[in-house]
Design a protein around this motif. Structure first.
Motif, PDB file in Angstrom:
ATOM      1  N   ILE A  30     -19.490   5.075   3.733  1.00 32.81           N
ATOM      2  CA  ILE A  30     -19.028   3.756   4.169  1.00 32.81           C
ATOM      3  C   ILE A  30     -19.475   3.418   5.589  1.00 32.81           C
ATOM      4  O   ILE A  30     -19.335   2.277   6.015  1.00 32.81           O
ATOM      5  CB  ILE A  30     -17.486   3.604   4.047  1.00 32.81           C
ATOM      6  N   GLN A  52     -20.928  -1.229   3.371  1.00 29.09           N
ATOM      7  CA  GLN A  52     -19.966  -2.176   3.936  1.00 29.09           C
ATOM      8  C   GLN A  52     -20.252  -2.428   5.407  1.00 29.09           C
ATOM      9  O   GLN A  52     -20.807  -1.585   6.100  1.00 29.09           O
ATOM     10  CB  GLN A  52     -18.546  -1.600   3.875  1.00 29.09           C
ATOM     11  N   ILE A  97      -6.115   6.726  10.630  1.00 31.66           N
ATOM     12  CA  ILE A  97      -6.268   5.269  10.571  1.00 31.66           C
ATOM     13  C   ILE A  97      -4.882   4.639  10.415  1.00 31.66           C
ATOM     14  O   ILE A  97      -4.041   5.152   9.652  1.00 31.66           O
ATOM     15  CB  ILE A  97      -7.269   4.852   9.456  1.00 31.66           C
ATOM     16  N   LEU A 112      -6.964   4.683  -2.522  1.00 28.97           N
ATOM     17  CA  LEU A 112      -6.976   3.812  -1.349  1.00 28.97           C
ATOM     18  C   LEU A 112      -5.969   2.686  -1.574  1.00 28.97           C
ATOM     19  O   LEU A 112      -5.022   2.514  -0.828  1.00 28.97           O
ATOM     20  CB  LEU A 112      -8.401   3.269  -1.188  1.00 28.97           C
ATOM     21  N   GLU A 113      -6.193   1.904  -2.595  1.00 27.32           N
ATOM     22  CA  GLU A 113      -5.278   0.812  -2.933  1.00 27.32           C
ATOM     23  C   GLU A 113      -5.631   0.280  -4.308  1.00 27.32           C
ATOM     24  O   GLU A 113      -6.646   0.655  -4.890  1.00 27.32           O
ATOM     25  CB  GLU A 113      -5.371  -0.313  -1.899  1.00 27.32           C
ATOM     26  N   MET A 172      -6.614  -2.913  10.335  1.00 29.66           N
ATOM     27  CA  MET A 172      -6.833  -1.467  10.325  1.00 29.66           C
ATOM     28  C   MET A 172      -7.360  -1.028  11.687  1.00 29.66           C
ATOM     29  O   MET A 172      -8.152  -1.734  12.303  1.00 29.66           O
ATOM     30  CB  MET A 172      -7.868  -1.098   9.267  1.00 29.66           C
ATOM     31  N   GLU A 193      -8.936   1.447  -6.272  1.00 28.72           N
ATOM     32  CA  GLU A 193      -9.921   1.869  -5.273  1.00 28.72           C
ATOM     33  C   GLU A 193      -9.616   3.281  -4.758  1.00 28.72           C
ATOM     34  O   GLU A 193      -8.468   3.589  -4.455  1.00 28.72           O
ATOM     35  CB  GLU A 193      -9.932   0.893  -4.096  1.00 28.72           C
ATOM     36  N   GLY A 223      -1.747  -5.149   4.073  1.00 31.87           N
ATOM     37  CA  GLY A 223      -3.124  -5.484   4.466  1.00 31.87           C
ATOM     38  C   GLY A 223      -4.029  -5.909   3.331  1.00 31.87           C
ATOM     39  O   GLY A 223      -3.748  -5.705   2.167  1.00 31.87           O
ATOM     40  N   ARG A 266      -8.680  -6.360   7.045  1.00 29.89           N
ATOM     41  CA  ARG A 266      -8.024  -6.655   8.329  1.00 29.89           C
ATOM     42  C   ARG A 266      -6.806  -5.768   8.542  1.00 29.89           C
ATOM     43  O   ARG A 266      -6.244  -5.215   7.606  1.00 29.89           O
ATOM     44  CB  ARG A 266      -7.605  -8.127   8.374  1.00 29.89           C
ATOM     45  N   HIS A 269     -16.779   4.769  -0.921  1.00 28.44           N
ATOM     46  CA  HIS A 269     -15.787   3.908  -1.564  1.00 28.44           C
ATOM     47  C   HIS A 269     -16.154   3.811  -3.047  1.00 28.44           C
ATOM     48  O   HIS A 269     -17.176   3.245  -3.401  1.00 28.44           O
ATOM     49  CB  HIS A 269     -15.804   2.518  -0.901  1.00 28.44           C
ATOM     50  N   LEU A 319     -11.208   6.605  -2.123  1.00 27.85           N
ATOM     51  CA  LEU A 319     -12.204   7.134  -1.200  1.00 27.85           C
ATOM     52  C   LEU A 319     -12.587   8.498  -1.759  1.00 27.85           C
ATOM     53  O   LEU A 319     -11.742   9.192  -2.346  1.00 27.85           O
ATOM     54  CB  LEU A 319     -11.627   7.295   0.207  1.00 27.85           C
ATOM     55  N   LYS A 358       0.805  -1.225   0.000  1.00 29.02           N
ATOM     56  CA  LYS A 358       0.000   0.000   0.000  1.00 29.02           C
ATOM     57  C   LYS A 358       0.835   1.271   0.000  1.00 29.02           C
ATOM     58  O   LYS A 358       0.411   2.284  -0.546  1.00 29.02           O
ATOM     59  CB  LYS A 358      -0.959  -0.011   1.192  1.00 29.02           C
ATOM     60  N   GLU A 367      -2.850   7.148   7.742  1.00 25.86           N
ATOM     61  CA  GLU A 367      -3.434   8.158   6.856  1.00 25.86           C
ATOM     62  C   GLU A 367      -4.632   8.806   7.529  1.00 25.86           C
ATOM     63  O   GLU A 367      -5.142   8.309   8.532  1.00 25.86           O
ATOM     64  CB  GLU A 367      -3.775   7.572   5.472  1.00 25.86           C
ATOM     65  N   LYS A 368      -5.067   9.917   6.977  1.00 25.39           N
ATOM     66  CA  LYS A 368      -6.242  10.619   7.478  1.00 25.39           C
ATOM     67  C   LYS A 368      -7.437   9.671   7.400  1.00 25.39           C
ATOM     68  O   LYS A 368      -7.638   9.004   6.398  1.00 25.39           O
ATOM     69  CB  LYS A 368      -6.483  11.846   6.591  1.00 25.39           C
ATOM     70  N   PHE A 369      -8.228   9.598   8.468  1.00 22.95           N
ATOM     71  CA  PHE A 369      -9.443   8.793   8.431  1.00 22.95           C
ATOM     72  C   PHE A 369     -10.588   9.691   7.999  1.00 22.95           C
ATOM     73  O   PHE A 369     -10.884  10.695   8.643  1.00 22.95           O
ATOM     74  CB  PHE A 369      -9.716   8.178   9.812  1.00 22.95           C
ATOM     75  N   HIS A 376     -15.596  -3.121   7.005  1.00 23.48           N
ATOM     76  CA  HIS A 376     -14.773  -2.942   5.809  1.00 23.48           C
ATOM     77  C   HIS A 376     -14.999  -4.020   4.757  1.00 23.48           C
ATOM     78  O   HIS A 376     -14.207  -4.161   3.833  1.00 23.48           O
ATOM     79  CB  HIS A 376     -13.267  -2.872   6.156  1.00 23.48           C
TER      80      HIS A 376
HETATM   81  P1  ADP Z   1      -8.283  -3.808   2.484  1.00 23.09           P
HETATM   82  O1  ADP Z   1      -7.097  -3.988   1.609  1.00 23.09           O
HETATM   83  O2  ADP Z   1      -8.169  -4.537   3.773  1.00 23.09           O
HETATM   84  O3  ADP Z   1      -9.591  -4.042   1.767  1.00 23.09           O
HETATM   85  P2  ADP Z   1      -8.601  -0.930   2.100  1.00 23.09           P
HETATM   86  O4  ADP Z   1      -7.455  -0.012   2.185  1.00 23.09           O
HETATM   87  O5  ADP Z   1      -9.117  -1.258   0.731  1.00 23.09           O
HETATM   88  O6  ADP Z   1      -8.263  -2.258   2.910  1.00 23.09           O
HETATM   89  O7  ADP Z   1      -9.811  -0.338   2.955  1.00 23.09           O
HETATM   90  C1  ADP Z   1     -10.989  -1.071   3.133  1.00 23.09           C
HETATM   91  C2  ADP Z   1     -12.075  -0.185   3.700  1.00 23.09           C
HETATM   92  O8  ADP Z   1     -11.639   0.431   4.927  1.00 23.09           O
HETATM   93  C3  ADP Z   1     -12.469   0.984   2.807  1.00 23.09           C
HETATM   94  O9  ADP Z   1     -13.419   0.628   1.826  1.00 23.09           O
HETATM   95  C4  ADP Z   1     -13.011   1.958   3.833  1.00 23.09           C
HETATM   96  O10 ADP Z   1     -14.308   1.565   4.243  1.00 23.09           O
HETATM   97  C5  ADP Z   1     -12.104   1.749   5.045  1.00 23.09           C
HETATM   98  N1  ADP Z   1     -10.981   2.703   5.005  1.00 23.09           N
HETATM   99  C6  ADP Z   1      -9.716   2.469   4.627  1.00 23.09           C
HETATM  100  N2  ADP Z   1      -8.956   3.593   4.705  1.00 23.09           N
HETATM  101  C7  ADP Z   1      -9.750   4.573   5.181  1.00 23.09           C
HETATM  102  C8  ADP Z   1      -9.584   5.983   5.468  1.00 23.09           C
HETATM  103  N3  ADP Z   1      -8.410   6.576   5.329  1.00 23.09           N
HETATM  104  N4  ADP Z   1     -10.658   6.674   5.921  1.00 23.09           N
HETATM  105  C9  ADP Z   1     -11.849   6.063   6.093  1.00 23.09           C
HETATM  106  N5  ADP Z   1     -12.076   4.763   5.836  1.00 23.09           N
HETATM  107  C10 ADP Z   1     -11.059   4.024   5.385  1.00 23.09           C
END
Ligand code: ADP
Length: 447
Positions: free
Chosen positions: A438, A232, A156, A287-288, A168, A275, A162, A166, A208, A277, A116, A200-202, A235
């Motif tokens: 989300i 979701q 977060i 996101l990833e 997080m 992905e 990850g 999981r 999503h 946000l 990531k 990172e900032k939550f 997550h």
């Molecule tokens: P994974 O690889 O475990 O699926 P992700 O990075 O894709 O993890 O994140 C999965 C979910 O977690 C996102 O869809 C969102 O709901 C939540 N999430 C992750 N990062 C953040 C963030 N910075 N702020 C708010 N929610 C987050």
């Protein structure tokens, strides 16, 4: 083109790949664990090979056994599906050493995008927006506290390696960051054998939004528009739809172009999902990147009419994508409800066991992807998703109307499933309005 492929997976996705391969005139070899010995989809493959006991680490995750089966079955390629070994660069690398084509990206591209932190660094280099966060791994608690002061709470903590929702942890203040940091490292080590974390900032009311993309070995990358997967729990996605409600054409264009830039920057061949946000002002940040076909790919297929699994197989065999971006047209609206063998009234407790009734909906605008039939026994060893109900309509309202009636036709006995929850959700006024965040579902479940 390949003549014979091995499917290193089980259940719904194994069946999805069998179907795509058969339509392409390719033979399939399925592997299975003793727990799946009686699964009906195995009869649809040209050959089925038992590779070990029920425990995933001894079967679906056992690279040596899978490669041994591949050698015996004399196949030219392996499709990893999603989950299990689909995002394991070592597996892709072993396939390469054994001269077996891997239907997915190179181990290098997978390794870079699957990390990531490396992925976010690549994004920044390619002008793909990211939200504030650490530029790299965060080594210790003090560093985390210092950074959090500049980013601002809530933050977060996430595992670099990850996946699956999981590893997080959210911290609202310094005290929770201090306790959470160490635990996050321990969790990351236990789950991913890598304790590296970053912060990172939550974003509190984010959505999503993700973009389906495919790259080939000739340097092309095209997108199949976006999906909104904001509904979701813990997550984990429960409902996905395409296109994302309330997003205009120029925002869509920015998102999709950013996703294609990521693939080109990684010289990526295969299917991927980028992905993001999106905050309330519709600012988006990466996101990833998931380096595989995803569970929710059918919604993109329904709005574009393209078979993404066939495309995956085609580009893995070295062919260029047989489509130009302008050939991919967005038609109507699609939605997917994940039907899980879980009891929403008992904290989503898994519900394995024998199905006495499995009545699947049909009719116009309905697609059901499932490996289950009446009489099938759901093993307790794997994921609880037993079916995906996908509907299509000329617009979101029409799609929802089809979904409501299809959910009412879907009957599974005797186990509890997520169907009653879905029936409620597709009638919920906020959900019907579109654009939920989300946290919508978890708030609703607490009420
Ligand atoms: P994974 O690889 O475990 O699926 P992700 O990075 O894709 O993890 O994140 C999965 C979910 O977690 C996102 O869809 C969102 O709901 C939540 N999430 C992750 N990062 C953040 C963030 N910075 N702020 C708010 N929610 C987050």
């Amino acid at each position: 083109m390949f003549q014979r492929i091995l499917i290193a997976n089980r259940g719904e996705v194994a069946l999805r790949v069998i179907r795509a391969a058969r339509e392409l005139g390719i033979e399939t070899v399925c592997i299975y664990s003793t727990a799946d010995r009686d699964a009906p989809y195995l009869a649809l493959a040209d050959e089925a090979i038992c590779i070990g006991p029920a425990t995933a680490s001894d079967s679906y995750l056992n690279i040596a056994s899978i490669i041994a089966a591949a050698e015996i079955a004399n196949i030219d390629a392996i499709h990893p599906g999603y989950g299990f070994l689909a995002e394991n660069p070592d597996f892709a690398d072993v396939c390469r050493s054994c001269e077996i084509a891997f239907i997915g990206p190179s181990p290098e591209a997978m390794g870079m995008l699957g990390n990531k932190v490396a992925c976010k660094q690549l994004a920044k280099k390619n002008k793909v927006p990211v939200f504030p966060g650490s530029d790299g791994p965060v080594e210790n608690e003090e560093e985390a506290v210092k950074l959090a002061k500049t980013i601002g709470y809530p933050i977060i903590i996430k595992a670099v390696a990850g996946g699956g929702g999981r590893g997080m942890r959210v911290a609202n203040n310094e005290a929770s960051l201090r306790t959470g940091f160490h635990n996050a490292q321990l969790e990351a080590e236990a789950a991913f054998k890598n304790n590296t974390v970053f912060i990172e900032k939550f974003l509190e009311r984010a959505r999503h939004i993700e973009v389906q993309v495919i790259g080939d070995s000739h340097g092309n990358a095209i997108h199949f528009f976006e999906r909104d997967c904001s509904t979701q729990r813990r997550h984990q996605k429960l409902i996905e739809e395409a296109p994302a409600p309330g997003i205009d054409a120029s925002k869509r264009d920015q998102l999709c172009k950013a996703a294609c830039r990521m693939l080109k920057a990684a010289s990526y061949c295969g299917a991927a999902t980028v992905e993001f946000l999106m905050d309330r002002k519709q600012n988006f940040g990466l996101l990833e990147v998931n380096t595989r076909i995803q569970v929710e790919h059918p919604v993109s297929e329904m709005i574009t009419g393209v078979d993404l699994v066939k495309l995956q197989i085609l580009v893995a065999s070295g062919e260029p994508i047989p489509l130009k971006q302008r050939d991919v047209k967005l038609r109507g609206h699609a939605m997917e409800c994940r039907i899980n063998a879980e009891d929403p009234d008992r904290d989503f407790a898994p519900q394995p066991g024998r199905l006495t009734r499995f009545d699947v909906p049909g009719g116009r605008g309905v697609r059901v992807d499932t490996h289950c039939v009446a009489g099938y026994s759901i093993p307790p060893n794997y994921d609880s998703m037993i079916a995906k109900l996908i509907t299509h309509g000329e617009d979101r309202e029409a799609c929802l109307a089809v979904m409501r009636r299809a959910l009412d036709e879907f009957h599974i006995e005797p186990i509890a499933t997520t169907i009653p929850l879905h029936r409620q959700l597709v009638r919920n006024s906020k959900f019907v309005k579109g654009g939920v965040s989300i946290h919508f579902l978890e708030r609703l479940l607490k009420q």
